[in-house]
Enzyme design. Structure first.
Site, short mmCIF file in Angstrom:
data_model
loop_
_atom_site.label_atom_id
_atom_site.label_comp_id
_atom_site.label_asym_id
_atom_site.label_seq_id
_atom_site.Cartn_x
_atom_site.Cartn_y
_atom_site.Cartn_z
N ASP A 1 52.24 14.32 133.05
CA ASP A 1 52.40 12.88 133.28
C ASP A 1 53.57 12.31 132.49
OD1 ASP A 1 51.26 13.06 130.75
OD2 ASP A 1 50.15 11.20 130.97
N SER B 1 52.14 6.13 129.45
CA SER B 1 51.59 7.35 130.03
C SER B 1 51.87 7.50 131.52
CB SER B 1 50.10 7.41 129.74
OG SER B 1 49.59 8.66 130.09
N HIS B 2 50.81 7.50 132.32
CA HIS B 2 50.93 7.77 133.76
C HIS B 2 51.27 6.52 134.55
CE1 HIS B 2 47.04 6.41 132.56
NE2 HIS B 2 46.80 5.98 133.79
N ASP C 1 54.08 10.87 129.62
CA ASP C 1 54.28 11.21 128.21
C ASP C 1 53.88 12.64 127.87
OD1 ASP C 1 51.62 10.49 128.69
OD2 ASP C 1 51.28 9.92 126.60
N THR D 1 42.24 1.64 125.79
CA THR D 1 41.90 3.04 125.57
C THR D 1 42.96 3.72 124.71
OG1 THR D 1 40.98 3.00 127.81
CG2 THR D 1 41.18 5.14 126.78
N SER E 1 40.23 13.12 133.30
CA SER E 1 41.46 12.50 133.76
C SER E 1 42.67 13.40 133.58
CB SER E 1 41.67 11.19 133.01
OG SER E 1 41.62 11.43 131.61
N ASP F 1 51.06 14.42 128.13
CA ASP F 1 49.77 14.84 127.55
C ASP F 1 48.75 15.25 128.61
OD1 ASP F 1 49.32 12.26 128.41
OD2 ASP F 1 48.58 11.51 126.49
N ARG F 2 49.05 15.02 129.88
CA ARG F 2 48.09 15.41 130.92
C ARG F 2 48.56 16.64 131.67
NH1 ARG F 2 45.49 10.20 133.83
NH2 ARG F 2 45.30 8.89 131.98
N LYS G 1 45.94 15.18 123.59
CA LYS G 1 45.86 16.10 124.70
C LYS G 1 47.27 16.61 124.97
CE LYS G 1 45.47 12.27 128.06
NZ LYS G 1 45.19 11.08 127.22
#
Ligand code: VG1
Ligand code: CO
Length: 540
Positions: A274, A110-111, A276, A15, A362, A278-279, A373
């Site tokens: 998160d 990321s997460h 990085d 992804t 997400s 972006d969330r 994001k």
């Protein structure tokens, strides 16, 4: 100089870039082969600028040194690297755009957890600041199948901690402040005066940086520029292993924040981001805002922030995200787009001016200000809206439901299941899709079922097999897809939603409201039988 390396045949594009355990990246030549495969798939990099930065997780600095040497040997003219090797994903996206760079390497998983035996990742972003589109990730993947050498210059490690301009290997290396440009961009979009006034008036904001990359950004923006109480900015020092936690802002991993927000001394607004940056997770006092709802609510009120005062060109959401935003687009009379999971699918729509705000279930929301994001962006838009409307988060949410109806929504993840079993479950269900319409499952009747394909309206490309969708009469929906970001086995994601127009029924527990859809998921996909699991690992 050239060094030989072996191809690595099993690295399907995920992804978001390549994600593996750290020891995989540490195998001799592995990281280099992937970076060279990226460079080999790009045309015209000679003399161009490359942005490099990561979320500060374990192995970040080593890979940055390698990437700098390889950029020099491959002919880049200039590298911009965040001080300490740090750049949040949205800040990297902004820097690529601002510096008119050719692209960027973002180092993050990321997460996912970090540390010597945990996860690492490498992602390439193109000149618009967004993730490489499928065409390019496919080309990179094809190159990993045949690669036999990489190019690397020989010079000493750069001092990543000192801001300045350096020369090495015939290339300029600029170590830049990772925060200021991004913070300045945020000031152009939001009414910082209004938010400062809100905060100064006693509105309490809590933020959990989860020992990940947003710590320094939150200190600069929330504390220094907006006056938020530093005692409510938690875990703001980035750690290589995120303190041993998953930097995943959901109700499981950000439970401490959730408990605070539900407790007797809850602040007015709580948020987390998160690994990085972006969330975003948004929790009001006594109320968790689902990411799908948050997207709809931000879209409905975005015009209250200076950066969006002229309204939205359109809204886009990933397919598994709930239909709440669709109702806002319909009311605003703007385009609505439904894309596959992953931010790379929003890039064309944003570039073509076909949407302004995008989101995923997400916990990812963002806009055309960058091509990723953006966690803190969502926090600031919420704060701007709260400052203008002078309501609590709870009141904003209830108002929205009263206007548009409530879309109950939940995602069940079955993590680290056997890959073969996961594939078999999906294949078995896919085979039955054609026979499902008209089929009765408990109290629900299937109306339509398909495997989601996306036709990009901008470049005409088609992406198939993006998840199985089952629509029921009366508007409930069930979606099944396999994650493309996990690093051990497979992860099955089951997404459930049901719209409830009747305001007198907006107080049900989510899992109660969704019970028939949850039962239908088990009945149709036989999750227990295939996975051997009685319950999901994570419910969000
Ligand atoms: C997950 C999310 C998806 C998101 C992706 C990258 O992908 O579901 O919405 O875009 O992670 O987010 P998957 O394939 O595991 O479902 V991030 O913040 O991890 O870069
Ligand atoms: Co992320």
């Amino acid at each position: 100089m050239n060094r030989t390396v072996s191809p690595f045949p099993d690295q399907k594009p995920g992804t978001s870039g390549l994600r593996k355990k750290v020891p995989v990246f540490q195998a001799p030549g592995y990281t280099e082969a992937f970076i060279q495969s990226i460079f080999d798939s790009l045309e015209g990099i000679e003399g161009e600028t490359l942005v490099i930065g990561g979320d500060g997780r374990f192995y970040n600095r080593e890979v940055i040194q390698t990437a700098i040497r390889m950029a020099a040997a491959n002919g880049f003219g200039r590298v911009l690297v965040g001080q300490g090797g740090i750049l949040s994903t949205p800040a990297a996206s902004h820097l690529i755009r601002k510096a008119k760079a050719f692209g960027g390497l973002i180092l993050s998983a990321s997460h996912n957890p970090g540390g010597p035996t945990e996860d690492f990742g490498i992602k390439y972003n193109i000149s618009n600041g967004g993730p490489a589109p499928e065409k390019l990730t496919d080309a990179i993947y094809a190159r990993t199948q045949t690669i036999d050498h990489y190019k690397i210059a020989e010079f000493d490690d750069m001092d990543l901690d000192r801001i300045g301009v350096f020369e090495a290997g015939g290339m300029t290396i600029e170590v830049v402040d990772p925060v200021t440009d991004y913070a300045d961009l945020m000031e152009t979009l939001f009414d910082f005066d209004a938010i400062r006034t809100l905060v100064a008036g006693g509105f309490r904001v809590a933020f959990d940086a989860m020992h990940a990359v947003t710590g320094p950004y939150a200190r600069e923006i929330l504390v220094r520029r907006l006056g938020v109480d530093p005692a409510l900015v938690f875990n703001a020092t980035p750690l290589e292993d995120f303190g041993g936690h998953h930097p995943d802002p959901n109700l499981v991993h950000a439970k401490a924040l959730y408990d605070l927000m539900m407790g007797p001394d809850a602040p007015d607004f709580g948020a987390a981001s998160d690994g990085d940056g972006d969330r975003n997770l948004i929790i009001g006092r006594g109320i968790f805002v689902t990411p799908s709802d948050s997207l709809a609510m931000l879209a409905a009120d975005a015009h209250l922030a200076p950066g969006y005062k002229d309204g939205l060109k359109g809204i886009a959401r990933s397919m598994p995200t709930s239909g709440a935003a669709d109702r806002v687009a319909a009311k605003l009379g703007v385009e609505m787009h439904e894309t596959p999971t992953g931010w790379k699918f929003f890039g064309n729509l944003l570039d073509a001016g076909r949407c302004t705000i995008c989101g995923e279930e997400s916990a990812g929301t963002g806009s055309d200000h960058v091509r990723e994001k953006d966690g803190l962006w969502a926090v600031l838009l919420w704060l701007n809206i709260l400052a203008v409307r002078q309501l609590s988060v709870m009141d904003i949410v209830r108002d929205h439901w009263a206007d548009y109806g409530r879309t109950y929504y939940s995602r069940h993840d079955y993590e680290a299941i056997e890959t073969a079993a996961a594939n078999a479950l999906v294949a078995a269900l896919e085979q039955r899709l054609g026979s499902l319409p008209g089929h009765q499952v408990g109290s629900l009747t299937v109306e339509k079922a398909d495997s989601f394909s996306y036709h990009d309206p901008v470049d005409g490309s088609v992406s198939r097999n993006q998840g199985l969708r089952i629509f029921f009469k009366g508007g409930a929906r069930l979606v099944f897809r396999l994650s493309g970001t996990g690093t051990s086995g497979a992860t099955l994601r089951v997404y459930m939603e049901r719209h409830e127009p009747d305001a007198s029924r907006h107080d049900q527990e989510t899992l109660t409201a969704l019970a028939p859809v949850i039962e239908a998921a088990e009945a149709l996909a036989e999750i227990r039988k295939w996975t051997g699991r009685d319950a999901p690992t994570v419910i969000t």
